[in-house]
Design a protein around this motif. Sequence first.
Motif, short mmCIF file in Angstrom:
data_model
loop_
_atom_site.label_atom_id
_atom_site.label_comp_id
_atom_site.label_asym_id
_atom_site.label_seq_id
_atom_site.Cartn_x
_atom_site.Cartn_y
_atom_site.Cartn_z
N UNK A 78 0.77 -1.22 -0.10
CA UNK A 78 0.14 0.05 -0.04
C UNK A 78 0.88 1.28 -0.11
N UNK A 79 0.71 2.22 -1.08
CA UNK A 79 1.50 3.40 -1.04
C UNK A 79 0.50 4.54 -1.59
N UNK A 80 0.57 5.64 -0.60
CA UNK A 80 -0.28 6.45 -0.84
C UNK A 80 0.20 7.70 -1.89
N UNK A 81 1.40 7.47 -2.09
CA UNK A 81 1.87 8.29 -3.22
C UNK A 81 1.37 8.38 -4.63
N UNK A 82 1.12 9.42 -4.96
CA UNK A 82 0.57 9.63 -6.52
C UNK A 82 1.29 10.52 -7.16
N UNK A 83 1.54 10.50 -8.68
CA UNK A 83 2.12 11.28 -9.35
C UNK A 83 1.10 12.30 -10.25
N UNK A 84 0.93 13.36 -10.00
CA UNK A 84 0.04 14.45 -10.44
C UNK A 84 0.40 14.79 -11.83
N UNK A 85 -0.53 14.83 -12.55
CA UNK A 85 -0.26 15.63 -14.45
C UNK A 85 -1.69 16.04 -14.56
N UNK A 86 -1.44 17.06 -15.51
CA UNK A 86 -2.76 17.54 -16.07
C UNK A 86 -3.46 16.53 -17.08
N UNK A 87 -4.57 16.76 -16.96
CA UNK A 87 -5.77 15.65 -17.75
C UNK A 87 -5.26 15.39 -19.19
N UNK A 88 -4.93 14.31 -19.90
CA UNK A 88 -4.54 14.21 -20.93
C UNK A 88 -5.58 13.47 -21.81
N UNK A 89 -5.74 13.79 -23.03
CA UNK A 89 -6.79 13.33 -23.90
C UNK A 89 -6.15 12.41 -24.82
#
Length: 208
Positions: A78-89
């Motif tokens: 279980x790892x709470x980290x997440x990589x954020x990025x702008x929505x991509x279509x």
Amino acid sequence: MNDPRDDLDGLLSPVRDLSLSAVLEELSRAAFHGYDCQTDIGVRDKDGALERTLLLNLPRRYDLRARRQDRTSCIDVVDGRIIGFDPHDLTLDDGTCVRIRAFKWNDACFRFRTNDARPDWRPVRRWYLEAFQKRFGDNPDFAGTVHSLADPIRHLDGRWELRVDFGSAPVAALGDFLMSLRMVGVRYGIDLGEPTPDARADDETEAG
């Protein structure tokens, strides 16, 4: 003509790498304490057969098995980290639009509507059973395989939800999964990422 799925590797490799690094950290800690470790371990019942989900009848895997003398632990990291990025279509070759937002590689949430009220999930099952096979690739510590595909959930507004733990599978496996959803008969588009607060509120209102 370029395959639009080729765009996924640069976008999603960091998401995959973050998930695998968490498993490697857990493996390193277990090895430090004298455990013999293996990754991508099939979940089995007391008779040794692979356990399977209820509706789709699919096997699954743990991230890690650690053994020391007569003690064995099977672990899903279980790892709470997440990589954020702008929505991509992303637009598939049949015109299906995929909106990709930040998500976890080991708990990817796909939401979509289908042409049929009762979709034929066989293309998804075929994809999973193929991707479940071990294929050692870019990292010798992993088998390059998906870990789980939860049974589909249908929300009251008609949207389906599928959650996938892509395990140590390559980014290409996610692209192939999108193609399997297209074969199921997706209508309008596919949303990949955790539901937005507004979407969660809609679900709660409908469920109530």
